[in-house]
Design a protein around this motif. Sequence first.
Motif, PDB file in Angstrom:
ATOM      1  N   ALA A  71      32.336  46.903  30.827  1.00  0.00           N
ATOM      2  CA  ALA A  71      31.257  47.270  31.741  1.00  0.00           C
ATOM      3  C   ALA A  71      30.576  46.031  32.303  1.00  0.00           C
ATOM      4  O   ALA A  71      30.234  45.962  33.491  1.00  0.00           O
ATOM      5  CB  ALA A  71      30.239  48.155  31.025  1.00  0.00           C
ATOM      6  N   LEU A  72      30.389  45.028  31.460  1.00  0.00           N
ATOM      7  CA  LEU A  72      29.749  43.792  31.899  1.00  0.00           C
ATOM      8  C   LEU A  72      30.590  43.091  32.956  1.00  0.00           C
ATOM      9  O   LEU A  72      30.075  42.621  33.977  1.00  0.00           O
ATOM     10  CB  LEU A  72      29.524  42.871  30.694  1.00  0.00           C
ATOM     11  CG  LEU A  72      28.888  41.505  30.973  1.00  0.00           C
ATOM     12  CD1 LEU A  72      27.539  41.658  31.665  1.00  0.00           C
ATOM     13  CD2 LEU A  72      28.724  40.724  29.661  1.00  0.00           C
ATOM     14  N   VAL A  73      31.903  43.046  32.752  1.00  0.00           N
ATOM     15  CA  VAL A  73      32.794  42.409  33.727  1.00  0.00           C
ATOM     16  C   VAL A  73      32.741  43.140  35.063  1.00  0.00           C
ATOM     17  O   VAL A  73      32.665  42.527  36.137  1.00  0.00           O
ATOM     18  CB  VAL A  73      34.235  42.370  33.192  1.00  0.00           C
ATOM     19  CG1 VAL A  73      35.202  41.943  34.292  1.00  0.00           C
ATOM     20  CG2 VAL A  73      34.337  41.426  32.004  1.00  0.00           C
ATOM     21  N   ARG A  74      32.760  44.485  35.016  1.00  0.00           N
ATOM     22  CA  ARG A  74      32.731  45.250  36.272  1.00  0.00           C
ATOM     23  C   ARG A  74      31.415  45.048  37.027  1.00  0.00           C
ATOM     24  O   ARG A  74      31.405  44.966  38.257  1.00  0.00           O
ATOM     25  CB  ARG A  74      32.952  46.737  35.979  1.00  0.00           C
ATOM     26  CG  ARG A  74      34.405  47.087  35.632  1.00  0.00           C
ATOM     27  CD  ARG A  74      34.641  48.579  35.629  1.00  0.00           C
ATOM     28  NE  ARG A  74      33.915  49.239  34.543  1.00  0.00           N
ATOM     29  CZ  ARG A  74      34.371  49.365  33.310  1.00  0.00           C
ATOM     30  NH1 ARG A  74      35.565  48.881  32.990  1.00  0.00           N
ATOM     31  NH2 ARG A  74      33.661  49.978  32.386  1.00  0.00           N
ATOM     32  N   LEU A  75      30.308  44.970  36.305  1.00  0.00           N
ATOM     33  CA  LEU A  75      29.015  44.789  36.958  1.00  0.00           C
ATOM     34  C   LEU A  75      28.899  43.403  37.597  1.00  0.00           C
ATOM     35  O   LEU A  75      28.272  43.238  38.651  1.00  0.00           O
ATOM     36  CB  LEU A  75      27.881  44.988  35.950  1.00  0.00           C
ATOM     37  CG  LEU A  75      27.667  46.425  35.468  1.00  0.00           C
ATOM     38  CD1 LEU A  75      26.624  46.472  34.356  1.00  0.00           C
ATOM     39  CD2 LEU A  75      27.235  47.322  36.625  1.00  0.00           C
ATOM     40  N   LEU A  76      29.504  42.390  36.976  1.00  0.00           N
ATOM     41  CA  LEU A  76      29.417  41.026  37.497  1.00  0.00           C
ATOM     42  C   LEU A  76      30.509  40.699  38.504  1.00  0.00           C
ATOM     43  O   LEU A  76      30.427  39.682  39.207  1.00  0.00           O
ATOM     44  CB  LEU A  76      29.487  40.015  36.350  1.00  0.00           C
ATOM     45  CG  LEU A  76      28.286  39.942  35.408  1.00  0.00           C
ATOM     46  CD1 LEU A  76      28.550  38.924  34.300  1.00  0.00           C
ATOM     47  CD2 LEU A  76      27.021  39.548  36.177  1.00  0.00           C
ATOM     48  N   ALA A  77      31.515  41.550  38.595  1.00  0.00           N
ATOM     49  CA  ALA A  77      32.682  41.252  39.437  1.00  0.00           C
ATOM     50  C   ALA A  77      32.329  40.827  40.864  1.00  0.00           C
ATOM     51  O   ALA A  77      32.929  39.885  41.399  1.00  0.00           O
ATOM     52  CB  ALA A  77      33.627  42.464  39.462  1.00  0.00           C
ATOM     53  N   PRO A  78      31.351  41.463  41.530  1.00  0.00           N
ATOM     54  CA  PRO A  78      31.062  41.070  42.925  1.00  0.00           C
ATOM     55  C   PRO A  78      30.585  39.633  43.099  1.00  0.00           C
ATOM     56  O   PRO A  78      30.638  39.103  44.208  1.00  0.00           O
ATOM     57  CB  PRO A  78      29.961  42.064  43.346  1.00  0.00           C
ATOM     58  CG  PRO A  78      30.137  43.243  42.444  1.00  0.00           C
ATOM     59  CD  PRO A  78      30.571  42.657  41.139  1.00  0.00           C
ATOM     60  N   VAL A  79      30.089  38.993  42.028  1.00  0.00           N
ATOM     61  CA  VAL A  79      29.550  37.631  42.179  1.00  0.00           C
ATOM     62  C   VAL A  79      30.413  36.586  41.480  1.00  0.00           C
ATOM     63  O   VAL A  79      30.031  35.415  41.411  1.00  0.00           O
ATOM     64  CB  VAL A  79      28.096  37.544  41.654  1.00  0.00           C
ATOM     65  CG1 VAL A  79      27.166  38.350  42.544  1.00  0.00           C
ATOM     66  CG2 VAL A  79      27.981  38.002  40.202  1.00  0.00           C
ATOM     67  N   LEU A  80      31.569  36.986  40.981  1.00  0.00           N
ATOM     68  CA  LEU A  80      32.451  36.026  40.312  1.00  0.00           C
ATOM     69  C   LEU A  80      33.299  35.322  41.362  1.00  0.00           C
ATOM     70  O   LEU A  80      34.128  35.941  42.017  1.00  0.00           O
ATOM     71  CB  LEU A  80      33.349  36.732  39.296  1.00  0.00           C
ATOM     72  CG  LEU A  80      32.645  37.519  38.192  1.00  0.00           C
ATOM     73  CD1 LEU A  80      33.664  38.107  37.226  1.00  0.00           C
ATOM     74  CD2 LEU A  80      31.673  36.619  37.443  1.00  0.00           C
ATOM     75  N   ALA A  81      33.075  34.023  41.533  1.00  0.00           N
ATOM     76  CA  ALA A  81      33.805  33.298  42.573  1.00  0.00           C
ATOM     77  C   ALA A  81      34.235  31.915  42.116  1.00  0.00           C
ATOM     78  O   ALA A  81      35.412  31.572  42.159  1.00  0.00           O
ATOM     79  CB  ALA A  81      32.952  33.199  43.836  1.00  0.00           C
ATOM     80  N   ASP A  82      33.292  31.112  41.656  1.00  0.00           N
ATOM     81  CA  ASP A  82      33.557  29.700  41.363  1.00  0.00           C
ATOM     82  C   ASP A  82      33.535  29.466  39.856  1.00  0.00           C
ATOM     83  O   ASP A  82      32.480  29.489  39.236  1.00  0.00           O
ATOM     84  CB  ASP A  82      32.497  28.828  42.050  1.00  0.00           C
ATOM     85  CG  ASP A  82      32.782  27.340  41.896  1.00  0.00           C
ATOM     86  OD1 ASP A  82      33.781  26.994  41.234  1.00  0.00           O
ATOM     87  OD2 ASP A  82      32.009  26.535  42.442  1.00  0.00           O
ATOM     88  N   LYS A  83      34.702  29.233  39.276  1.00  0.00           N
ATOM     89  CA  LYS A  83      34.787  29.008  37.832  1.00  0.00           C
ATOM     90  C   LYS A  83      33.946  27.815  37.396  1.00  0.00           C
ATOM     91  O   LYS A  83      33.331  27.826  36.330  1.00  0.00           O
ATOM     92  CB  LYS A  83      36.250  28.797  37.424  1.00  0.00           C
ATOM     93  CG  LYS A  83      36.432  28.413  35.954  1.00  0.00           C
ATOM     94  CD  LYS A  83      37.886  28.153  35.633  1.00  0.00           C
ATOM     95  CE  LYS A  83      38.048  27.685  34.183  1.00  0.00           C
ATOM     96  NZ  LYS A  83      39.451  27.403  33.835  1.00  0.00           N
TER      97      LYS A  83
END
Length: 611
Positions: A71-83
Amino acid sequence: MSASEPVIVVLSEAGLPVARRVAESVGGAVHGARKRVRADRADLLFDDAGDHLRALYRDSRPLVAVMAAGALVRLLAPVLADKKAEPPVIAIADDGSAVVPLLGGHRGANDLARKAADALGIKAAITTAGDVRFGVALDAPPEGYVLANPAHAAGFMADLVAGHSVALDGAADWLTGSGLPFASDADRRIAVTDKADPGAADRLVYHPRHLALGIGCERGCDPDEALSLARATLAGAGFAEASVGVIVSLDVKADEAAVHAVAGHFGIPARFFDAATLDAETPRLANPSDIVFAEVGCHGVAEGAALAAVGPDGALVVEKRKSARATCAVGRSPDVFTDNRMPGRARGHLAVVGIGPGSDGWRSPEVTAMVRRATDLVGYSLYLDLLGTLADGKARHDFDLGREEDRVRHAMELAGQGRDVALVCSGDAGIYAMATLVFELLDRGGLSDGATRIGIDVAPGISALQGAAARAGAPLGHDFCTISLSDLLTPWEDIQRRVRAAGEGDFVVAFYNPVSKKRRTQLAWARDELLRHRPADTPVILATNLGRPGEAVRMVPLAELQVDDVDMLTVVIVGSSDTRTVGTGDGRRWAYTPRGYAGKRGTQIAGDIGQ
C-alpha cells in the motif's frame, strides 16, 4: 523538529504502540490518520494518507510508515522518479513483526530500519547486497566523500560479491572498518585521493572533501571571474573539484555575490572569518601583504582563510593565485568537512514568513519548508505556538505582543551570527507585519555588520482579509483597499483622510486593527463616514479567529455595525455600493462584489455570454 528527523505515519489505533516505540528510538513525530487516530494520541493529524505521504516525500522527510508495504509503494508511486534524491522510506507491520526499508537504502534507510528493528526487538529485512555481505554501500559513501565514477559501482560490487578481492590506495576509516575482502595482490582497486582521477570499471575512486578554497575579491567582482580563477587554481594543481569541502573568505565578504557563486558551483557551503582570525595566520602565509592589512585588517584573505579553515594541523597546498579582481588559495585539512564539521560562520539567513491564520491547511509549502530549515524561530508567542510540531527541536525566541522593532532586530542579529532564522508573522508577512521593519532597519542603520550582510527571503501567507473574504464568499471581487484604524504609528488625521478617500472612491474596505481595549471610537467614525457614500444595507463581514478554534464569521448591514461586536482579533470588510448578498439552498448567505461596475454590468454579462 529538524527536517532530517523522520516522520512516523500511522493509519490506525492498532499501530500506535509500534509507532510510539519507534519514535522514542529514532526521534521524530507521529502523524496519525484523522479518521482512525485520536487527536490526543498523535503529534499531527492528516486527512488523506496519500496526499500526506507524498507531501512528506517531496519535502525529503525520512518516512517510517506503520502500514502494509504494498500500500505504501502504491501511494508513493506518483512521486517516485529520482533514485538519487529519494529520502529513506520504511514500512513496518502494524504488530511490529517486520521492518522493511523500501527506498533510500543507501541514503539512511538501512540504518534507520536497524534502529527501528532494535526498538521492536526484531531484525530488519535489509536486502541490499553490499550491506548484507560487507556492511558497506560502495555507491553511497558517507558524508565528506564523493564517488568519482558512480556508474561503475554496481558492477564493481557485483564482482566483490562474486569473489574478487580489492586493494586500497589511500585511507578511509569507513572502508578499512568494513568487511570488504582486502588483499595486496587484488585485481580490483579502490583509491581515496584528492587528485583528479576518473576511475575505471575495475577501480573506484573516492574524493575526500578535505580541501578549503580561500577566496578574496574586490567588491562587485564578476562571479564568472572568481569561478574561473578557482577552477583554474584547482586544475593547475591537479586537484579534483569534488575534494573541495568549503569556500572561505573574510566576513566582510559574507554578502559578496562572487563568493557565493563559487560555492554554488561546487555545491558546498561558504563560510567566513573575522579579520583578527585571519591575521592570526600571518606566520603561515606564503604571501603576506601590508597593503591588504591596511585595507581589511589582515595580511592575507585567500591564504589566511584557507589556513584558518584547515586548522593548525592542516597546510597550505596552493599559494595565492590572482586574477584582475580576485585571489584564490587552497588548504588541506587532515579531516573531511561535513555539516557537523564546518569552520568559520555561515552568512546567516532570515526568512520572513507569513503563516496565514495559523492552521496547517492555510500555510504555504514554501513557508513550511523555510520554517523546517530554520535553526531559530522568532515571533509573538501565540504565532510560534500555532506552528505546532513544526517548531519542535528549534530554538524559540518568544516576544510579547508589541515590541515589534525589538523582535525584528533580534531576528536579524541572530542571522548575523550565522544562524538560519525564521521571523514568524501571522497572515502575510508584508501586510501590516514584520517584513517592512526588516528593510526599514537595513535602511536606517544601527545593526551589526553581520546583520547587514544576511540573506533575506520574504514568503507570502494568506492574509486576514483573504481569509475573511473566502469565508464570506467573494466581497473582494472588484477594487478594494485596506486601512488600519490604529493610530499608534499613523496620525488619526491621515487615517481619516484615507477613509474619506475610500468612501468617495467606492472601494470595498478591509479594516485592520479596528478596535482595542482603549481605542473605541475610530471604527464608529469610519462607519459613519462610509454611510455617507454607500447604502445603509451595505454588507459588512466580521471575521474573528480565522482558521483557528473559535472561528466566527458574521454579516451585518453597515448601519447596524456596532463597536462592541468587534474585538482585536476581528477583521472588518465593508462592501462597496455594488456589493450584494445571495443565499444558497443550504441556508448560507454569501457576499460578493460583481466584477464589473454597476453601469457596465449589463454590457459585461452580455459580453461574457458572447464569449
